[in-house]
Design a protein around this motif. Structure first.
Motif, PDB file in Angstrom:
ATOM      1  N   ARG A  54      33.070  18.462  60.293  1.00  0.00           N
ATOM      2  CA  ARG A  54      33.934  18.670  59.862  1.00  0.00           C
ATOM      3  C   ARG A  54      35.364  19.404  61.616  1.00  0.00           C
ATOM      4  NH1 ARG A  54      36.719  18.187  55.700  1.00  0.00           N
ATOM      5  NH2 ARG A  54      35.005  19.164  54.041  1.00  0.00           N
ATOM      6  N   ALA A  55      34.244  20.234  62.341  1.00  0.00           N
ATOM      7  CA  ALA A  55      34.629  20.344  63.651  1.00  0.00           C
ATOM      8  C   ALA A  55      36.061  19.303  64.785  1.00  0.00           C
ATOM      9  CB  ALA A  55      34.399  21.397  64.363  1.00  0.00           C
ATOM     10  N   ASP A  56      35.219  18.183  64.667  1.00  0.00           N
ATOM     11  CA  ASP A  56      35.239  17.609  64.705  1.00  0.00           C
ATOM     12  C   ASP A  56      36.370  16.568  64.796  1.00  0.00           C
ATOM     13  OD1 ASP A  56      34.203  15.868  67.649  1.00  0.00           O
ATOM     14  OD2 ASP A  56      33.840  14.240  65.756  1.00  0.00           O
ATOM     15  N   ARG A  57      36.698  16.741  63.842  1.00  0.00           N
ATOM     16  CA  ARG A  57      37.887  15.781  63.062  1.00  0.00           C
ATOM     17  C   ARG A  57      38.552  16.811  62.482  1.00  0.00           C
ATOM     18  NH1 ARG A  57      33.878  13.911  58.621  1.00  0.00           N
ATOM     19  NH2 ARG A  57      34.405  15.722  57.470  1.00  0.00           N
ATOM     20  N   VAL A  58      38.891  17.763  62.882  1.00  0.00           N
ATOM     21  CA  VAL A  58      39.811  18.715  62.914  1.00  0.00           C
ATOM     22  C   VAL A  58      40.260  18.583  63.559  1.00  0.00           C
ATOM     23  CG1 VAL A  58      40.456  20.960  62.756  1.00  0.00           C
ATOM     24  CG2 VAL A  58      38.811  20.572  61.336  1.00  0.00           C
ATOM     25  N   TYR A  59      39.463  18.801  64.972  1.00  0.00           N
ATOM     26  CA  TYR A  59      40.603  18.787  66.330  1.00  0.00           C
ATOM     27  C   TYR A  59      40.482  17.436  67.143  1.00  0.00           C
ATOM     28  CZ  TYR A  59      39.593  19.299  71.218  1.00  0.00           C
ATOM     29  OH  TYR A  59      40.257  19.770  72.860  1.00  0.00           O
ATOM     30  N   LEU A  60      40.714  16.380  66.052  1.00  0.00           N
ATOM     31  CA  LEU A  60      40.436  15.339  66.414  1.00  0.00           C
ATOM     32  C   LEU A  60      42.219  15.129  66.271  1.00  0.00           C
ATOM     33  CD1 LEU A  60      38.562  12.227  65.929  1.00  0.00           C
ATOM     34  CD2 LEU A  60      39.082  13.406  68.354  1.00  0.00           C
ATOM     35  N   ALA A  61      42.132  15.427  65.147  1.00  0.00           N
ATOM     36  CA  ALA A  61      43.101  15.753  64.055  1.00  0.00           C
ATOM     37  C   ALA A  61      45.062  16.185  64.996  1.00  0.00           C
ATOM     38  CB  ALA A  61      43.420  16.283  62.563  1.00  0.00           C
ATOM     39  N   LEU A  62      44.545  17.769  65.811  1.00  0.00           N
ATOM     40  CA  LEU A  62      45.653  18.201  66.856  1.00  0.00           C
ATOM     41  C   LEU A  62      45.587  17.462  67.682  1.00  0.00           C
ATOM     42  CD1 LEU A  62      44.402  22.302  66.198  1.00  0.00           C
ATOM     43  CD2 LEU A  62      45.673  21.009  65.218  1.00  0.00           C
ATOM     44  N   LEU A  63      44.787  16.538  68.432  1.00  0.00           N
ATOM     45  CA  LEU A  63      45.211  16.021  69.720  1.00  0.00           C
ATOM     46  C   LEU A  63      45.787  15.250  69.051  1.00  0.00           C
ATOM     47  CD1 LEU A  63      41.662  15.393  71.380  1.00  0.00           C
ATOM     48  CD2 LEU A  63      43.902  16.748  71.843  1.00  0.00           C
ATOM     49  N   SER A  64      45.659  14.223  67.201  1.00  0.00           N
ATOM     50  CA  SER A  64      46.758  12.769  67.446  1.00  0.00           C
ATOM     51  C   SER A  64      48.247  14.115  67.022  1.00  0.00           C
ATOM     52  CB  SER A  64      46.263  12.433  65.953  1.00  0.00           C
ATOM     53  OG  SER A  64      46.258  13.797  65.042  1.00  0.00           O
TER      54      SER A  64
ATOM     55  N   ASP B 266      41.724  17.858  54.314  1.00  0.00           N
ATOM     56  CA  ASP B 266      40.468  19.135  54.791  1.00  0.00           C
ATOM     57  C   ASP B 266      40.290  19.616  56.518  1.00  0.00           C
ATOM     58  OD1 ASP B 266      40.291  21.724  53.394  1.00  0.00           O
ATOM     59  OD2 ASP B 266      38.633  20.306  51.840  1.00  0.00           O
ATOM     60  N   ASP B 267      40.993  17.890  56.789  1.00  0.00           N
ATOM     61  CA  ASP B 267      40.264  17.958  58.285  1.00  0.00           C
ATOM     62  C   ASP B 267      41.810  18.131  59.090  1.00  0.00           C
ATOM     63  OD1 ASP B 267      38.056  17.167  57.573  1.00  0.00           O
ATOM     64  OD2 ASP B 267      38.250  15.308  57.856  1.00  0.00           O
ATOM     65  N   GLN B 268      42.491  18.296  58.571  1.00  0.00           N
ATOM     66  CA  GLN B 268      43.701  17.759  59.125  1.00  0.00           C
ATOM     67  C   GLN B 268      45.268  19.647  59.168  1.00  0.00           C
ATOM     68  OE1 GLN B 268      45.534  14.416  57.750  1.00  0.00           O
ATOM     69  NE2 GLN B 268      47.070  14.713  59.918  1.00  0.00           N
TER      70      GLN B 268
END
Ligand SMILES: Nc1ncnc2c1ncn2[C@@H]1O[C@H](COP(=O)(O)OP(=O)(O)OP(=O)(O)O)[C@@H](O)[C@H]1O
Ligand SMILES: Nc1ncnc2c1ncn2[C@@H]1O[C@H](COP(=O)(O)OP(=O)(O)OP(=O)(O)O)[C@@H](O)[C@H]1O
Ligand SMILES: [Mg+2]
Ligand SMILES: [Mg+2]
Lengths: 242, 215, 268, 268
Positions: free
Chosen positions: A188-198, D87-89
């Motif tokens: 989850r953290a990995d995706r959250v971080y990627l989402a921020l980068l994008s 939830d990821d976003q």
């Protein structure tokens, strides 16, 4: 487990102050308090902290809960002193730790976490650290979330844990659980971080309506300065007639 | 704690943390940031949970060895620093004065000891696995506790009794108690590392990569 | 009555009122579709019905027992719950173990467990994933695995929160067929009215409170309810209604493609 | 060419091969639907196109520059990405701040940021949620907020992973209308063919490799591709095909309800 430190921050009277000034004032006062050894000055400091708590409009019950969490440490420290070096020292220790714990509690519950971070960044905290603090803070909720969901999911499929920890089976379940929570959270953290980068994150969180220094910030600075100076001079024995 | 000891703590801990931050920044892969942060968050949460050890005592995870085993020395130090800072900011845990010494004990001493032992035991064993991990975990807890005991003792001596705890009491007490708690740390740390090597072996590579980058 | 709710209200921290005075009975073997706009409280309601959360006002009865916080484990045995987000549901280190988790907790013998797991994975088309780590699957694959984890337990009541979201069309069809073949009572929260029409005998329209409770055919005659609940007829139904207007004819909105076809055939 | 992929293959740790030799060009202003079964590699492909992950084999070009791990930040500025799981976003402590996050990172003046945030929240029907904590929303509400976070940035390319999953029917229609009004290039991964038909000019069918790349009308003539990719016609189209068989008539499967209606009217 409740960990929402921002719950009262927005409604607090203290949240209108510039977080940089606030951080500086509170932290300096914390240092001053650590240096105090006289019972009277400690009482003065504690009184000041309590009045801060009162004007902050943070619900006393919230502060009390935070204080209660720290209480075992305070009590342990004071008790140890009680047996080794007398009542006076023990009392002072209790007062000192209480004052500084309460002070920090008022600070953190009256300041949105993002503002604290913003101030820390302004004070040139290395970005690796401020990033780490921000993400760690956010991910703590991810983990609490994930473990809560996992608990629900498990119990909805008929799992009933709760045996003692020292038998092998339970140990396997526990380390499995920790590992799984960790892995889920990492994904989850990995995706959250990627989402921020994008969304253009580059190591700096900008906020709407950035803070500007205002008169009242100077007022706060002055108030803290006076209290700090008063306590310190008393401590140094410059005016013993107190 | 005596103000001098507190000052000393800050004076020793800060440069070492700064050095770790500096070294870490030199080769920071962006995939590592969320991993470090989630590890820090995980340890943070784990620290809030008490586990029963034996004879009615409870302890909680410190996590320094876990962080070092997964991320290498610099990452480990930064992760522990982050955790302690957040504890201070969120809970006001122990206040600001305690932070300097906490950093010294748990973000400097514990990771250094863990790192040293992991390096020593790694030769001939299977990368980070084997005996090294539990041993390092146990020793790092003990070392952090002894360091804390020493500070209490030093405070007592320096301040003539207004701070700290008598050396004869503090050192053995901290030592024995944490020698027991360290067992829990060792079990959990190895459990988690083993688990990750099974289901997400790629996460173990961050530390190895950090190692190689240094060499 | 398998599950029954009486005057249930629910509030999240921060005074967010998700449910208001909900009355609802689920009968043995009944299949109910729970529809309503985003934020209507569907997931919240299902949580209450599964004894995963507890109402401060009103009563929830499961299998003839009133649900209390203590003793909820007993009530939970009666219901299988499919979470809206499959990430919430899969947690064992391998798909096979994950699907076996429920049956093992039921204390079934190993052979039986294995048979059930194989059957469940087969039913959702996930047999090829058995050895994978669930966290590493695609979202749709996770959803299938989560569903298998329920099917392997075959509890008396199934509560499914958006079972078809993120499934591919074939997977959706397969799932509908599997569910149609089950005898259990079930409540299906969904935004996919086509699926709801096919699966359910009864519709409950929720928007904080219950706006409507009855058959789909009745619901079709209540455009004001459809509108308030952000609902929309499935495309074939919409087509037929437009056609009806064009023809100036009089027929009811069809509930299935087959029904629509019959109407078209009859028109000729 | 806004984005172009040449011979891209991708493998996850554990030898899981998600993509095999994918070639693909996205032209300026083009709207492409990416369809395929669960586990086809749609999300993976979108990640690569957004420079969020990197192919070990083959090349990805974004806005005329080859994507490399370092310097990816530049490429990411060109694309907005909607994650399959909202939830990821969502990240910031309030919905308003979350939607403002992107525009602020673009360095826009505050007034402009506020205007964009208001517009974006309005567009997805989430204006009433502005003050809420995003993590505490229902799944569909989160999805709307995540979408608003993208719209407020209005990047040259939009990559949307299942934008309509978990939205209520009205929300789905509103979103389709909003997207239709945009001039950007976009790639929409979806299992909802009705939405795909309405939104996209071009279909790419993926199943590890590209099975088909062309217009939907052509795709309709390739039942073997539809079958292999677990696809299914939308219900109105299915109805029309059944009707066609019944009539023994000859017409192409309609792509929209309106088209179907025309066919029916012509039949009379
Ligand atoms: N953890 C939470 N804390 C606070 N409010 C919440 C929480 N979860 C849900 N809510 C609120 O409760 C209401 C009902 O939410 P719920 O998730 O039940 O809706 P839903 O009908 O399932 O929506 P969706 O179709 O989007 O899944 C919403 O207004 C939502 O914002
Ligand atoms: N983190 C991961 N580790 C290992 N394998 C993965 C990971 N994420 C995805 N996969 C695998 O890669 C393949 C493609 O996954 P992807 O998520 O791209 O599929 P998708 O087309 O988006 O599917 P869906 O329609 O279910 O969302 C699947 O076989 C999946 O199991
Ligand atoms: Mg829901
Ligand atoms: Mg996907």
């Amino acid at each position: 487990m409740e960990l929402n430190a921002d719950r009262f921050a927005k409604d607090s009277w203290l949240s209108a102050f510039d977080p940089r000034v606030k951080l500086l004032c509170f932290l300096s006062l914390a240092v001053v308090i650590a240096l105090l050894t006289g019972t009277e000055v400690l009482l003065l400091a504690l009184a000041f902290v309590l009045s801060l708590a009162a004007v902050s409009r943070v619900p006393p019950s919230h502060l009390a809960r935070g204080y209660a969490m720290a209480f075992p440490f305070i009590a342990a420290a004071s008790l140890a002193l009680l047996f080794t070096s007398g009542t006076g020292n023990a009392l002072n220790m209790g007062l000192r730790v209480s004052a500084s714990v309460l002070l920090l509690l008022v600070l953190v519950s009256s300041t949105p976490f993002m503002d604290v971070l913003w101030a820390l960044r302004w004070f040139k905290l290395p970005s690796v650290l401020s990033d780490m603090i921000m993400f760690t803070y956010r991910f703590i909720f991810v983990i609490l979330d994930e473990s809560g969901r996992m608990r629900l999911a498990r119990s909805s499929r008929g799992f009933r844990g709760g045996r003692s920890l020292l038998d092998g089976e339970a140990f396997k379940v526990l380390s499995n659980t920790i590992g799984m929570i960790f892995l889920r959270s990492y994904r989850r953290a990995d995706r959250v971080y990627l989402a921020l980068l994008s969304r253009g994150y580059d190591g700096r969180v900008r906020s709407l309506g950035g803070h500007r220094l205002r008169f009242r910030d100077a007022g706060m600075g002055l108030a803290f300065l006076i209290i700090g100076a008063l306590a310190l001079t008393q401590q140094m024995g410059w005016y013993v007639w107190w | 704690m005596d103000p001098i000891v507190v000052g000393l703590g800050w004076a020793i801990a800060l440069p070492i943390v700064a050095w770790a931050v500096h070294r870490l920044r030199q080769n920071l892969d962006e995939r590592v940031v969320p991993f470090m942060a989630i590890l820090a968050a995980g340890i943070f949460v784990a620290q809030m949970l008490n586990f029963p050890v034996a004879m009615g005592t409870t302890g909680h995870l410190i996590g320094a060895t876990l962080a070092v085993a997964l991320l290498g020395l610099y990452g480990g130090i930064v992760v522990m620093t982050t955790i302690l800072t957040i504890q201070c900011l969120v809970f006001g845990d122990g206040g600001l004065t305690a932070l300097g010494l906490n950093l010294l004990n748990m973000a400097v001493v514990a990771p250094l000891v863990a790192y040293g032992l992991l390096r020593l035991t790694r030769k001939g064993l299977n990368r980070w696995n084997g005996l090294g991990v539990p041993l390092a975990a146990w020793a790092s807890v003990l070392a952090a506790a002894l360091s804390c005991g020493a500070q209490l003792a030093l405070s007592y001596t320096l301040s003539g009794g207004s701070y700290g705890i008598e050396p004869l009491l503090s050192l053995p007490a901290m030592g024995i108690y944490h020698a027991i708690i360290g067992i829990g740390e060792a079990l959990i740390t190895s459990g988690v590392v083993l688990f990750l090597s099974r289901v997400a072996p790629e996460t173990l590579e961050f530390g190895i990569r950090a190692e190689e980058a240094k060499a | 009555m398998v599950i029954s709710l009486r005057g249930v209200s629910f509030e999240y921290p921060g005074r967010i009122r998700a449910l208001e005075n909900v009355d609802l009975q689920l009968k043995e073997g009944e299949r109910v579709a729970l529809v309503g706009p985003n934020g209507a409280g569907k997931s919240t309601l299902l949580h209450l019905m599964a004894a995963l959360d507890f109402a401060k006002e009103g009563e929830v009865w499961i299998a003839g027992k009133k649900v209390e916080r203590r003793g909820a484990a007993e009530a939970r045995k009666q219901v299988g719950f499919l979470f809206q987000d499959p990430d919430d549901q899969v947690f064992m280190p391998s798909v096979y173990e994950d699907v076996a988790f429920g049956p093992l907790n039921m204390g079934l013998p190993e052979e039986e467990v294995r048979a059930r797991v194989d059957r469940a994975l087969e039913a959702v088309g996930a047999a090829h994933l058995a050895k994978r780590v669930p966290q590493n699957l695609s979202l749709g694959e996770k959803k299938r695995v989560a569903m298998a984890g329920l099917l392997s337990m075959s509890p008396p009541v199934l509560l499914l929160d958006e079972p078809t979201a993120n499934l591919d069309p074939q997977g959706r069809r397969d799932l509908v067929n599997v569910l149609m073949g089950l005898k259990q009572s079930m409540v299906i929260a969904t935004h996919d009215l086509t699926v709801a029409f096919e699966l359910a005998d009864r519709a409950i329209v929720l928007k904080g409170r219950v706006l409507f409770d009855g058959t789909f055919r009745e619901l079709m005659r209540r455009p004001e309810v459809l509108k308030e609940a952000n609902l929309e007829l499935p495309s074939f139904s919409r087509l037929m209604m437009m056609y009806k207007q064009h023809l100036n004819a009089d027929f009811e909105p069809p509930l299935t493609v087959e029904e629509a076809l019959e109407i078209l055939k009859a028109r000729r």
